[in-house]
Motif scaffolding. Structure first.
Motif, PDB file in Angstrom:
ATOM      1  N   ARG A 231       0.825  -1.211   0.000  1.00 62.01           N
ATOM      2  CA  ARG A 231       0.000   0.000   0.000  1.00 62.01           C
ATOM      3  C   ARG A 231       0.856   1.256   0.000  1.00 62.01           C
ATOM      4  O   ARG A 231       1.791   1.380   0.787  1.00 62.01           O
ATOM      5  N   GLY A 232       0.505   2.178  -0.901  1.00 65.49           N
ATOM      6  CA  GLY A 232       1.237   3.443  -0.958  1.00 65.49           C
ATOM      7  C   GLY A 232       2.520   3.384  -1.749  1.00 65.49           C
ATOM      8  O   GLY A 232       3.268   4.364  -1.779  1.00 65.49           O
ATOM      9  N   LEU A 233       2.795   2.249  -2.402  1.00 68.18           N
ATOM     10  CA  LEU A 233       4.060   2.111  -3.128  1.00 68.18           C
ATOM     11  C   LEU A 233       4.161   3.107  -4.279  1.00 68.18           C
ATOM     12  O   LEU A 233       5.247   3.623  -4.560  1.00 68.18           O
ATOM     13  N   GLY A 234       3.050   3.398  -4.933  1.00 70.68           N
ATOM     14  CA  GLY A 234       3.076   4.367  -6.031  1.00 70.68           C
ATOM     15  C   GLY A 234       3.489   5.748  -5.544  1.00 70.68           C
ATOM     16  O   GLY A 234       4.349   6.405  -6.146  1.00 70.68           O
ATOM     17  N   ALA A 235       2.890   6.172  -4.433  1.00 72.93           N
ATOM     18  CA  ALA A 235       3.230   7.487  -3.868  1.00 72.93           C
ATOM     19  C   ALA A 235       4.684   7.532  -3.414  1.00 72.93           C
ATOM     20  O   ALA A 235       5.386   8.522  -3.626  1.00 72.93           O
ATOM     21  N   VAL A 236       5.148   6.445  -2.792  1.00 71.44           N
ATOM     22  CA  VAL A 236       6.514   6.448  -2.266  1.00 71.44           C
ATOM     23  C   VAL A 236       7.540   6.385  -3.390  1.00 71.44           C
ATOM     24  O   VAL A 236       8.642   6.922  -3.262  1.00 71.44           O
ATOM     25  N   THR A 237       7.186   5.738  -4.497  1.00 74.75           N
ATOM     26  CA  THR A 237       8.100   5.683  -5.634  1.00 74.75           C
ATOM     27  C   THR A 237       8.300   7.071  -6.234  1.00 74.75           C
ATOM     28  O   THR A 237       9.434   7.491  -6.510  1.00 74.75           O
ATOM     29  N   LEU A 238       7.200   7.785  -6.427  1.00 67.52           N
ATOM     30  CA  LEU A 238       7.285   9.151  -6.950  1.00 67.52           C
ATOM     31  C   LEU A 238       8.024  10.053  -5.970  1.00 67.52           C
ATOM     32  O   LEU A 238       8.887  10.848  -6.362  1.00 67.52           O
ATOM     33  N   ARG A 239       7.691   9.927  -4.684  1.00 68.83           N
ATOM     34  CA  ARG A 239       8.365  10.730  -3.656  1.00 68.83           C
ATOM     35  C   ARG A 239       9.857  10.425  -3.616  1.00 68.83           C
ATOM     36  O   ARG A 239      10.686  11.324  -3.492  1.00 68.83           O
ATOM     37  N   ALA A 240      10.222   9.140  -3.701  1.00 70.16           N
ATOM     38  CA  ALA A 240      11.626   8.744  -3.620  1.00 70.16           C
ATOM     39  C   ALA A 240      12.430   9.359  -4.759  1.00 70.16           C
ATOM     40  O   ALA A 240      13.560   9.819  -4.556  1.00 70.16           O
ATOM     41  N   PHE A 241      11.842   9.378  -5.956  1.00 70.91           N
ATOM     42  CA  PHE A 241      12.567   9.943  -7.094  1.00 70.91           C
ATOM     43  C   PHE A 241      12.770  11.442  -6.913  1.00 70.91           C
ATOM     44  O   PHE A 241      13.886  11.953  -7.074  1.00 70.91           O
ATOM     45  N   ILE A 242      11.703  12.156  -6.557  1.00 72.99           N
ATOM     46  CA  ILE A 242      11.796  13.616  -6.398  1.00 72.99           C
ATOM     47  C   ILE A 242      12.705  13.987  -5.223  1.00 72.99           C
ATOM     48  O   ILE A 242      13.609  14.824  -5.347  1.00 72.99           O
ATOM     49  N   SER A 243      12.464  13.350  -4.078  1.00 72.89           N
ATOM     50  CA  SER A 243      13.180  13.690  -2.855  1.00 72.89           C
ATOM     51  C   SER A 243      14.669  13.373  -2.948  1.00 72.89           C
ATOM     52  O   SER A 243      15.524  14.209  -2.620  1.00 72.89           O
ATOM     53  N   ASN A 244      15.002  12.179  -3.408  1.00 75.12           N
ATOM     54  CA  ASN A 244      16.410  11.785  -3.468  1.00 75.12           C
ATOM     55  C   ASN A 244      17.147  12.442  -4.622  1.00 75.12           C
ATOM     56  O   ASN A 244      18.343  12.707  -4.519  1.00 75.12           O
ATOM     57  N   GLY A 245      16.422  12.715  -5.715  1.00 71.85           N
ATOM     58  CA  GLY A 245      17.039  13.489  -6.786  1.00 71.85           C
ATOM     59  C   GLY A 245      17.413  14.875  -6.301  1.00 71.85           C
ATOM     60  O   GLY A 245      18.516  15.368  -6.550  1.00 71.85           O
ATOM     61  N   ALA A 246      16.487  15.519  -5.569  1.00 77.02           N
ATOM     62  CA  ALA A 246      16.753  16.853  -5.010  1.00 77.02           C
ATOM     63  C   ALA A 246      17.878  16.807  -3.990  1.00 77.02           C
ATOM     64  O   ALA A 246      18.727  17.708  -3.932  1.00 77.02           O
ATOM     65  N   CYS A 247      17.906  15.762  -3.182  1.00 76.20           N
ATOM     66  CA  CYS A 247      18.938  15.625  -2.147  1.00 76.20           C
ATOM     67  C   CYS A 247      20.328  15.536  -2.763  1.00 76.20           C
ATOM     68  O   CYS A 247      21.241  16.289  -2.398  1.00 76.20           O
ATOM     69  N   PHE A 248      20.517  14.616  -3.697  1.00 79.10           N
ATOM     70  CA  PHE A 248      21.840  14.444  -4.301  1.00 79.10           C
ATOM     71  C   PHE A 248      22.233  15.646  -5.151  1.00 79.10           C
ATOM     72  O   PHE A 248      23.412  16.009  -5.204  1.00 79.10           O
ATOM     73  N   ALA A 249      21.263  16.277  -5.811  1.00 76.68           N
ATOM     74  CA  ALA A 249      21.566  17.480  -6.591  1.00 76.68           C
ATOM     75  C   ALA A 249      22.054  18.597  -5.669  1.00 76.68           C
ATOM     76  O   ALA A 249      23.016  19.314  -5.990  1.00 76.68           O
ATOM     77  N   ALA A 250      21.399  18.749  -4.502  1.00 76.40           N
ATOM     78  CA  ALA A 250      21.805  19.775  -3.544  1.00 76.40           C
ATOM     79  C   ALA A 250      23.172  19.468  -2.948  1.00 76.40           C
ATOM     80  O   ALA A 250      23.990  20.371  -2.743  1.00 76.40           O
ATOM     81  N   VAL A 251      23.432  18.197  -2.659  1.00 74.68           N
ATOM     82  CA  VAL A 251      24.739  17.796  -2.130  1.00 74.68           C
ATOM     83  C   VAL A 251      25.839  18.090  -3.153  1.00 74.68           C
ATOM     84  O   VAL A 251      26.890  18.663  -2.820  1.00 74.68           O
ATOM     85  N   ALA A 252      25.609  17.697  -4.411  1.00 73.46           N
ATOM     86  CA  ALA A 252      26.596  17.936  -5.464  1.00 73.46           C
ATOM     87  C   ALA A 252      26.833  19.426  -5.676  1.00 73.46           C
ATOM     88  O   ALA A 252      27.969  19.879  -5.833  1.00 73.46           O
ATOM     89  N   TRP A 253      25.748  20.216  -5.661  1.00 74.35           N
ATOM     90  CA  TRP A 253      25.870  21.670  -5.840  1.00 74.35           C
ATOM     91  C   TRP A 253      26.674  22.278  -4.700  1.00 74.35           C
ATOM     92  O   TRP A 253      27.538  23.142  -4.923  1.00 74.35           O
ATOM     93  N   THR A 254      26.409  21.851  -3.465  1.00 70.71           N
ATOM     94  CA  THR A 254      27.125  22.380  -2.306  1.00 70.71           C
ATOM     95  C   THR A 254      28.607  22.055  -2.382  1.00 70.71           C
ATOM     96  O   THR A 254      29.461  22.906  -2.112  1.00 70.71           O
ATOM     97  N   GLU A 255      28.935  20.817  -2.747  1.00 72.58           N
ATOM     98  CA  GLU A 255      30.341  20.414  -2.840  1.00 72.58           C
ATOM     99  C   GLU A 255      31.070  21.193  -3.937  1.00 72.58           C
ATOM    100  O   GLU A 255      32.205  21.628  -3.751  1.00 72.58           O
ATOM    101  N   ARG A 256      30.393  21.392  -5.063  1.00 74.31           N
ATOM    102  CA  ARG A 256      31.023  22.146  -6.159  1.00 74.31           C
ATOM    103  C   ARG A 256      31.218  23.607  -5.769  1.00 74.31           C
ATOM    104  O   ARG A 256      32.268  24.201  -6.064  1.00 74.31           O
ATOM    105  N   ALA A 257      30.218  24.206  -5.099  1.00 75.20           N
ATOM    106  CA  ALA A 257      30.340  25.592  -4.661  1.00 75.20           C
ATOM    107  C   ALA A 257      31.473  25.741  -3.653  1.00 75.20           C
ATOM    108  O   ALA A 257      32.234  26.712  -3.690  1.00 75.20           O
TER     109      ALA A 257
END
Length: 288
Positions: A231-257
């Protein structure tokens, strides 16, 4: 270590803000409050985002400590490995980081879950919610679900960091980092999602219905069937992609800055030293 902490905090905050509405939907569906569509309608009934962001302060309040543990442990253990760049080293470091961060993550998720479900008149705010749990159930109640959180997070983070590393070795562009982070998050959630369902049910339980993880599993399957574990796997899959994509993008941006700033400082220092050498040289003094 300082960079790991700062990047982890920024990345964690970005991921939480981006994915919390879908996390709230996931918790409501997992708790048996209806289908994803029914829960979505109920959460948006007031016409505002206040309900979908209910409980966001708990993970935001603990994100600094949790991400310091995750990224600090992961990167330092990997550096200490004989072959730090191998995927095996990434898996071991990620699994260890997941296990250690569970001790901070379990109480934060318990408060978040009960606030999302509005359990027992839970107050808003991370500290207010934690104090309420301590006052009504004692110290042990705040760490309810710790063991199953470790069972979920240790292998999950091993998959998470290994998958991300494997997908970003060919490119570090912003879009590639976002996509790789999102896919890594989806993989780590899909593989261990049934464990998360049981964890959410245990942490949402305030009446003593479940004696433990295994008892929760048996009663859940007996009452709601095997389908409840998805139950809720569809919502968590979409959330996981958005949330973790944003997380790693922010981490990479911070390290580069960070590295860009340090490189700029080195250039300024080098230029200053060069000018000082020219000014102090005998040739320059003779020309003057």
């Amino acid at each position: 270590m300082a960079l790991d902490f700062i990047a982890g905090c920024i990345g964690g905050c970005a991921g939480i803000i981006a994915g919390h509405p879908l996390d709230t939907l996931k918790v409501h569906v997992q708790s048996g409050r209806g289908s994803p569509m029914e829960c979505t309608k109920a959460l948006l009934k007031g016409g505002t985002l206040s309900m979908v962001y209910r409980g966001v302060y708990a993970p935001l309040g603990g994100v600094a400590g949790i991400n310091a543990i995750v990224f600090g442990t992961y990167k330092n253990i990997r550096r200490a490995m004989p072959d730090p760049d191998s995927l095996r080293s990434h898996a071991i470091a990620g699994g260890t980081a997941g296990m250690l961060q569970s001790f901070a993550c379990a109480p934060v998720e318990l408060v978040k879950t009960r606030q999302q479900l509005a359990k027992e008149g839970m107050p808003k705010g991370a500290w207010a919610g934690a104090r309420h749990v301590l006052r009504t159930g004692g110290y042990r109640s705040l760490f309810r679900g710790l063991v199953i959180t470790i069972v979920r997070d240790s292998p999950s983070f091993a998959v998470y960091f290994t998958a991300y590393e494997a997908m970003t070795r060919g490119s570090q562009s912003a879009m590639h980092v976002f996509a790789a982070g999102g896919i890594a998050g989806v993989l780590s959630w899909i593989l261990f999602y049934p464990i998360d369902v049981i964890k959410s049910r245990i942490q949402a339980d305030t009446t003593g219905l479940y004696k433990g993880s295994w008892d929760c599993f048996l009663k859940s399957v007996r009452t709601d069937g095997w389908r409840c574990l998805g139950r809720g796997l569809g919502a968590v899959t979409l959330r996981a992609f958005i949330s973790n994509g944003a997380c790693f993008a922010a981490v990479a941006w911070t390290e580069r800055a960070w590295h860009k700033t340090l490189s700029g400082e080195r250039l300024v220092k080098a230029s200053t030293i060069s000018e000082s050498v020219i000014y102090d040289s005998a040739e320059y003094q003779y020309d003057v």
